[in-house]
Design a protein around this motif. Structure first.
Motif, short mmCIF file in Angstrom:
data_model
loop_
_atom_site.label_atom_id
_atom_site.label_comp_id
_atom_site.label_asym_id
_atom_site.label_seq_id
_atom_site.Cartn_x
_atom_site.Cartn_y
_atom_site.Cartn_z
N UNK A 263 9.21 -1.04 -8.76
CA UNK A 263 10.20 -2.12 -8.66
C UNK A 263 9.58 -3.51 -8.78
N UNK A 264 8.26 -3.65 -8.62
CA UNK A 264 7.62 -4.97 -8.70
C UNK A 264 6.39 -4.90 -9.61
N UNK A 265 6.58 -4.71 -10.89
CA UNK A 265 5.43 -4.62 -11.82
C UNK A 265 4.79 -5.99 -12.04
N UNK A 266 3.47 -6.00 -12.22
CA UNK A 266 2.78 -7.24 -12.57
C UNK A 266 2.99 -7.59 -14.03
N UNK A 267 2.99 -6.59 -14.88
CA UNK A 267 3.18 -6.78 -16.32
C UNK A 267 4.19 -5.73 -16.79
N UNK A 268 4.80 -5.92 -17.95
CA UNK A 268 5.77 -4.92 -18.46
C UNK A 268 5.10 -3.56 -18.67
N UNK A 269 5.83 -2.52 -18.33
CA UNK A 269 5.33 -1.16 -18.51
C UNK A 269 5.58 -0.70 -19.95
N UNK A 277 -2.47 -1.31 -14.92
CA UNK A 277 -2.50 -2.54 -14.09
C UNK A 277 -1.45 -2.46 -12.99
N UNK A 278 -0.28 -1.92 -13.30
CA UNK A 278 0.80 -1.86 -12.31
C UNK A 278 0.55 -0.82 -11.21
N UNK A 279 -0.30 0.17 -11.49
CA UNK A 279 -0.62 1.16 -10.46
C UNK A 279 -1.69 0.57 -9.55
N UNK A 280 -1.28 0.15 -8.36
CA UNK A 280 -2.18 -0.59 -7.48
C UNK A 280 -1.71 -0.50 -6.04
N UNK A 281 -2.59 -0.88 -5.10
CA UNK A 281 -2.25 -1.07 -3.69
C UNK A 281 -2.67 -2.48 -3.30
N UNK A 282 -1.76 -3.26 -2.76
CA UNK A 282 -2.03 -4.66 -2.42
C UNK A 282 -2.15 -4.83 -0.90
N UNK A 283 -3.18 -5.56 -0.50
CA UNK A 283 -3.31 -5.99 0.90
C UNK A 283 -2.95 -7.47 0.93
#
Length: 304
Positions: A263-269, A277-283
């Motif tokens: 639901x919150x991609x950094x760049x278009x899939x 790039x969109x597959x990530x874990x953010x702290x």
């Protein structure tokens, strides 16, 4: 008949001189009494207190001492000497403390509307300046702490395993899927736990709330363990939280877990590289006391 009336002696009778002397003595005696007389202040106060209603007094004032005011009897009067003309002494009568509270006029009431508005505007400007200074100081602290995290994670940043950036009052540490999680799995790679140890130390030294958010790409997943990308992203975030809490210096009360799927991609899939790039874990480290109180700190958006 006139020949029969005895002839009176010429002059006053002898007893009249004695009577005149007695009257003169009595007059001198009363004059002396009047000259020695003095005004009884206490009796005068009692008389004034008992007759105040008869003279139309409109407000009662507690009298604990001799009545103060200009008396009808001249204060400089002395019956033994001739009084000289003098100025009338001005005497102000004191009221009680309770009456003072009712008689005192508040300062705000004596001010004009323009003065009150000017003071309110000055206070508002001072509050805005204080808020701007606090926001600027907070942004400087966030930038400094982000640089410290970058120095601690310099090797991981160079290998593109981790990225660090700031966004308003937040420090965002992104754990990329490369080297951290196998495809379609929520278990950390064994060689990535060393990275999590250094990351936990950096988070423990940085104050603020820590939101651990998992993200995925738009490729659907359906396995025995994960029914969708929502479960996969949430499970990866939980795995990172457990690795963080292995460090006893990280307070569990600071941490919150979120799963966002795609639901919150950094760049278009639209490509394999973008999906990675969109597959990530953010702290996300959120700074400021406003985070704990639930209020929003007004910080201008970043330029550019």
């Amino acid at each position: 008949m006139s020949d029969d009336c005895p002839k009176c002696d010429a002059g006053l009778p002898p007893w009249l001189a004695t009577f005149a002397d007695l009257m003169s003595l009595l007059m001198c005696f009363f004059v002396l009494l009047l000259s020695f007389a003095e005004i009884d202040a206490i009796r005068f106060k009692k008389m004034a207190d008992s007759m105040k209603d008869a003279f139309g007094v409109q407000r009662e004032v507690q009298v604990t001492d001799i009545v103060m005011g200009t008396s009808v009897i001249k204060q400089e009067f002395s019956p033994s000497t001739i009084p000289e003309p003098s100025l009338v002494d001005e005497v102000r009568q004191q009221t009680t403390d309770v009456e003072k509270q009712h008689l005192d006029v508040p300062d705000a009431a004596s001010k004009s509307e323009a003065e009150v508005a000017a003071e309110a505007e000055a206070e508002a400007e001072a509050a805005e300046e204080a808020a701007a200074e606090a926001a600027e100081k907070l942004m400087q602290e966030i930038a400094q702490q982000a640089e410290e995290i970058k120095e601690a994670m310099q090797l991981e940043i160079e290998e593109k395993l981790v990225t660090v950036e700031t966004q308003q009052a937040k420090i965002i540490i992104r754990i990329n899927e490369k080297g951290s999680f196998p495809s379609g799995s929520a278990k950390l790679n064994d060689d990535f736990y060393g990275v999590m140890v250094r990351l936990s130390e950096a988070v423990a030294k940085t104050p603020g709330k820590v939101v651990v958010a998992g993200h995925s790409d738009d490729v659907p997943i359906s396995t025995n363990r994960f029914r969708s990308n929502w479960e996969l992203s949430s499970a990866r975030a939980v795995t990172v939280v457990h690795a963080l809490l292995d460090d006893p210096n990280v307070d569990p009360g600071r941490v919150k877990v979120e799963g966002h799927a795609d639901s919150q991609p950094l760049v278009p899939n639209d490509s394999r590289e973008n999906r990675a790039i969109n597959r990530r874990v953010e702290l996300i480290i959120e700074r400021g006391s406003d985070v704990e109180s639930g209020e929003a700190l007004a910080i201008p958006p970043a330029q550019g």
